[in-house]
Design a protein around this motif. Structure first.
Motif, PDB file in Angstrom:
ATOM      1  N   ARG A 200       0.839  -1.199   0.000  1.00 26.80           N
ATOM      2  CA  ARG A 200       0.000   0.000   0.000  1.00 26.80           C
ATOM      3  C   ARG A 200       0.874   1.248   0.000  1.00 26.80           C
ATOM      4  N   GLY A 201       1.972   1.203   0.751  1.00 24.47           N
ATOM      5  CA  GLY A 201       2.864   2.353   0.813  1.00 24.47           C
ATOM      6  C   GLY A 201       3.458   2.707  -0.535  1.00 24.47           C
ATOM      7  N   ILE A 202       3.960   1.701  -1.271  1.00 23.74           N
ATOM      8  CA  ILE A 202       4.566   2.003  -2.573  1.00 23.74           C
ATOM      9  C   ILE A 202       3.496   2.384  -3.591  1.00 23.74           C
ATOM     10  N   LYS A 203       2.280   1.866  -3.447  1.00 29.33           N
ATOM     11  CA  LYS A 203       1.179   2.268  -4.338  1.00 29.33           C
ATOM     12  C   LYS A 203       0.868   3.746  -4.155  1.00 29.33           C
ATOM     13  N   ILE A 204       0.778   4.183  -2.907  1.00 25.44           N
ATOM     14  CA  ILE A 204       0.498   5.596  -2.635  1.00 25.44           C
ATOM     15  C   ILE A 204       1.618   6.478  -3.169  1.00 25.44           C
ATOM     16  N   LEU A 205       2.867   6.044  -2.982  1.00 22.72           N
ATOM     17  CA  LEU A 205       4.003   6.811  -3.489  1.00 22.72           C
ATOM     18  C   LEU A 205       3.963   6.894  -5.005  1.00 22.72           C
ATOM     19  N   CYS A 206       3.695   5.787  -5.669  1.00 25.20           N
ATOM     20  CA  CYS A 206       3.663   5.783  -7.128  1.00 25.20           C
ATOM     21  C   CYS A 206       2.557   6.680  -7.676  1.00 25.20           C
ATOM     22  N   GLU A 207       1.408   6.689  -7.021  1.00 24.36           N
ATOM     23  CA  GLU A 207       0.326   7.577  -7.435  1.00 24.36           C
ATOM     24  C   GLU A 207       0.734   9.036  -7.276  1.00 24.36           C
ATOM     25  N   LYS A 208       1.515   9.322  -6.228  1.00 23.97           N
ATOM     26  CA  LYS A 208       1.987  10.683  -5.979  1.00 23.97           C
ATOM     27  C   LYS A 208       2.930  11.155  -7.078  1.00 23.97           C
ATOM     28  N   ILE A 209       3.824  10.279  -7.534  1.00 22.55           N
ATOM     29  CA  ILE A 209       4.847  10.706  -8.476  1.00 22.55           C
ATOM     30  C   ILE A 209       4.534  10.305  -9.929  1.00 22.55           C
ATOM     31  N   GLY A 210       3.392   9.643 -10.137  1.00 21.16           N
ATOM     32  CA  GLY A 210       2.965   9.318 -11.484  1.00 21.16           C
ATOM     33  C   GLY A 210       3.707   8.165 -12.135  1.00 21.16           C
ATOM     34  N   LEU A 212       3.639   3.975 -12.891  1.00 17.99           N
ATOM     35  CA  LEU A 212       2.765   2.815 -12.975  1.00 17.99           C
ATOM     36  C   LEU A 212       3.434   1.575 -12.387  1.00 17.99           C
ATOM     37  N   PRO A 213       2.649   0.581 -11.927  1.00 22.84           N
ATOM     38  CA  PRO A 213       3.247  -0.666 -11.418  1.00 22.84           C
ATOM     39  C   PRO A 213       4.170  -1.332 -12.432  1.00 22.84           C
ATOM     40  N   GLU A 214       3.864  -1.204 -13.722  1.00 22.42           N
ATOM     41  CA  GLU A 214       4.700  -1.777 -14.778  1.00 22.42           C
ATOM     42  C   GLU A 214       6.055  -1.090 -14.874  1.00 22.42           C
ATOM     43  N   GLU A 215       6.175   0.095 -14.287  1.00 21.32           N
ATOM     44  CA  GLU A 215       7.421   0.867 -14.342  1.00 21.32           C
ATOM     45  C   GLU A 215       8.237   0.747 -13.064  1.00 21.32           C
ATOM     46  N   VAL A 216       7.855  -0.207 -12.200  1.00 19.59           N
ATOM     47  CA  VAL A 216       8.517  -0.398 -10.912  1.00 19.59           C
ATOM     48  C   VAL A 216       9.235  -1.739 -10.867  1.00 19.59           C
ATOM     49  N   LEU A 217      10.464  -1.727 -10.377  1.00 24.76           N
ATOM     50  CA  LEU A 217      11.185  -2.942  -9.994  1.00 24.76           C
ATOM     51  C   LEU A 217      11.276  -2.932  -8.478  1.00 24.76           C
ATOM     52  N   ALA A 218      10.713  -3.947  -7.822  1.00 27.79           N
ATOM     53  CA  ALA A 218      10.753  -4.051  -6.354  1.00 27.79           C
ATOM     54  C   ALA A 218      11.647  -5.219  -5.963  1.00 27.79           C
ATOM     55  N   PHE A 231       2.700  -5.757  -5.773  1.00 24.92           N
ATOM     56  CA  PHE A 231       2.282  -4.530  -6.464  1.00 24.92           C
ATOM     57  C   PHE A 231       3.113  -4.284  -7.724  1.00 24.92           C
ATOM     58  N   ALA A 232       4.419  -4.398  -7.596  1.00 21.80           N
ATOM     59  CA  ALA A 232       5.303  -4.117  -8.729  1.00 21.80           C
ATOM     60  C   ALA A 232       5.194  -5.224  -9.780  1.00 21.80           C
ATOM     61  N   LYS A 233       5.154  -4.843 -11.024  1.00 24.90           N
ATOM     62  CA  LYS A 233       5.060  -5.842 -12.096  1.00 24.90           C
ATOM     63  C   LYS A 233       6.413  -6.485 -12.402  1.00 24.90           C
ATOM     64  N   ASN A 234       7.479  -5.880 -11.868  1.00 22.67           N
ATOM     65  CA  ASN A 234       8.818  -6.452 -11.962  1.00 22.67           C
ATOM     66  C   ASN A 234       9.317  -6.603 -10.533  1.00 22.67           C
ATOM     67  N   ALA A 235       9.622  -7.828 -10.112  1.00 25.98           N
ATOM     68  CA  ALA A 235       9.915  -8.039  -8.700  1.00 25.98           C
ATOM     69  C   ALA A 235      10.890  -9.188  -8.506  1.00 25.98           C
ATOM     70  N   VAL A 236      11.751  -9.031  -7.487  1.00 25.57           N
ATOM     71  CA  VAL A 236      12.749 -10.053  -7.161  1.00 25.57           C
ATOM     72  C   VAL A 236      12.754 -10.282  -5.660  1.00 25.57           C
ATOM     73  N   PHE A 237      12.708 -11.554  -5.267  1.00 19.30           N
ATOM     74  CA  PHE A 237      12.834 -11.939  -3.863  1.00 19.30           C
ATOM     75  C   PHE A 237      14.248 -12.462  -3.642  1.00 19.30           C
ATOM     76  N   VAL A 238      14.956 -11.871  -2.677  1.00 18.92           N
ATOM     77  CA  VAL A 238      16.322 -12.279  -2.353  1.00 18.92           C
ATOM     78  C   VAL A 238      16.267 -13.478  -1.408  1.00 18.92           C
ATOM     79  N   ARG A 239      16.725 -14.616  -1.885  1.00 14.51           N
ATOM     80  CA  ARG A 239      16.657 -15.851  -1.109  1.00 14.51           C
ATOM     81  C   ARG A 239      17.834 -15.924  -0.129  1.00 14.51           C
ATOM     82  N   HIS A 240      17.488 -16.199   1.153  1.00 12.96           N
ATOM     83  CA  HIS A 240      18.514 -16.437   2.167  1.00 12.96           C
ATOM     84  C   HIS A 240      18.522 -17.893   2.632  1.00 12.96           C
ATOM     85  N   PHE A 241      17.364 -18.543   2.565  1.00 15.59           N
ATOM     86  CA  PHE A 241      17.222 -19.903   3.066  1.00 15.59           C
ATOM     87  C   PHE A 241      16.446 -20.729   2.042  1.00 15.59           C
ATOM     88  N   ASP A 242      16.325 -22.017   2.306  1.00 19.01           N
ATOM     89  CA  ASP A 242      15.532 -22.874   1.420  1.00 19.01           C
ATOM     90  C   ASP A 242      14.053 -22.489   1.467  1.00 19.01           C
TER      91      ASP A 242
END
Length: 275
Positions: A200-210, A212-218, A231-242
Motif C-alpha cells: 500500500r505504501g509504494i502504491k500511494i508513493l507511485c500515485e503521488k509521483i505518477g 505505474l506498477p509496470e514501471e517499478v522494480l521491487a 504490487f510491482a510488475k517487476n519483482a525479485v525476492f532475495v533468497r537467504h534460506f531454502d
C-alpha cells in the motif's frame, strides 16, 4: 515498458545483518541511478536509521521513503502519508508484551523512538543490535507504562531467537488480531496498523509521483516485502534460506549464493528495461 523506479527493501536486501552494503549492491544501484532510474527505500526502519546506507549509495533525504513498513511516506523530504496504530491498539500491544520479562519493546514514531527493556533481556546484545541499525532511542522507559501510546507508526518487539518470536505470535491476543504482524529478522516481531503494509505504501508513493506498477522494480527478502513485490510488475525476492514465503508467480527468486548481493542481481537482470 521502461522501469522508472526501483523500490528497495534495506535489511537483508541492500544491507546485511550488520548494516553493511556490499560493493556489488552499491555499484549496481549507482549504475541504475546514473541511467536516470529513481530509487525509493521501502523499509521497516525509522528515518534516523537510514544515514549509513544513504551515505554509501549517495542518496539524500529528498529520496522517496516508505518507512516503518508503510506507515510513513516521505516525498521530497516531507511527510505526506501516515497509517498509525491507534492509541488503544498501542496500549494493548504494550500491556501484552510488557508482561514478558524477556521482551524489549521499541516504539517508532515519526519524531522519535522510545524503548523499554524487559528485566531478562540481554541488554548488551540488544544495544549492539539496535546501534548497528542506527536505532537510538530518545527515551528509555523504566516500565512499559511510561511508553507513549500516541502517534505510533510501528511497535517492534525484540527477542533473542526466532523460536521465541513465533511463540509470541502464537499466543497473540484475539482483540489485537487485526494488527499486521511481520518479521524482517527472525528475532523481531513488527506490529503495524491493520491497513498498513509496504504494498500500500509504494502504491500511494507511485500515485503521488505518477509511476505505474509496470514501471517499478521491487526487491525484498522477507514476509513484509511480499505486498510490495505483489504490487510491482517487476519483482525479485532475495533468497537467504531454502524456505520461501508464498510469492506471486511473476516474482523472480535469486540463487542462494546471492544472499548479500541480491539487489545487484535484480538490477543486472532487469537493466535492459531501464531505457
Amino acid at each position: 515498458m521502461a522501469i522508472k523506479l526501483i523500490a528497495l527493501d534495506i535489511d537483508g536486501t541492500v544491507a546485511d545483518g550488520d548494516n553493511n552494503v556490499s560493493l556489488e549492491n552499491e555499484r549496481a544501484i549507482k549504475k541504475a541511478m546514473e541511467r536516470g532510474v529513481q530509487i525509493a527505500l521501502v523499509t521497516g526502519r525509522h528515518r534516523d536509521g537510514l544515514k549509513k546506507v544513504m551515505d554509501v549509495l549517495g542518496l539524500d533525504f529528498k529520496t522517496p521513503l516508505v518507512l516503518n513498513n508503510g506507515a510513513l511516506i516521505y516525498w521530497q523530504g516531507e511527510l505526506i502519508w501516515e497509517d498509525l496504530i491507534t492509541p488503544k491498539e498501542a496500549d494493548g500491544v504494550i500491556k501484552f508484551s510488557g508482561k514478558m520479562p524477556d521482551v524489549a519493546i521499541v516504539i517508532f514514531r515519526a519524531e522519535d523512538i522510545e524503548m523499554y527493556c524487559g528485566p531478562l533481556v540481554n541488554k548488551e546484545w540488544l544495544l549492539d543490535r539496535l546501534s548497528a541499525f542506527e536505532v537510538n532511542p530518545k527515551k528509555v522507559a523504566k516500565s512499559p507504562d511510561e511508553l507513549t501510546r500516541e502517534n505510533v507508526a510501528k511497535i517492534m518487539l525484540v527477542v533473542e531467537s526466532g523460536e521465541r518470536a513465533l511463540e509470541i505470535y502464537s499466543i497473540w491476543p484475539k482483540e489485537l488480531s487485526s494488527l499486521k504482524r511481520t518479521r524482517s529478522y527472525p528475532y523481531l516481531c513488527e506490529i503495524n496498523s491493520g491497513t498498513c503494509d509496504k504494498g500500500r505504501g509504494i502504491k500511494i508513493l507511485c500515485e503521488k509521483i505518477g509511476v505505474l506498477p509496470e514501471e517499478v522494480l521491487a526487491v525484498g527478502d522477507g514476509e513484509s516485502d511480499v505486498p510490495m513485490l505483489s504490487f510491482a510488475k517487476n519483482a525479485v525476492f532475495v533468497r537467504h534460506f531454502d524456505w520461501l514465503p508464498k510469492l506471486p508467480p511473476h516474482v523472480e527468486v535469486t540463487p542462494k549464493e546471492y544472499r548479500h548481493t541480491g539487489a545487484a542481481w535484480a538490477i543486472e537482470k532487469y537493466i535492459d528495461l531501464f531505457e
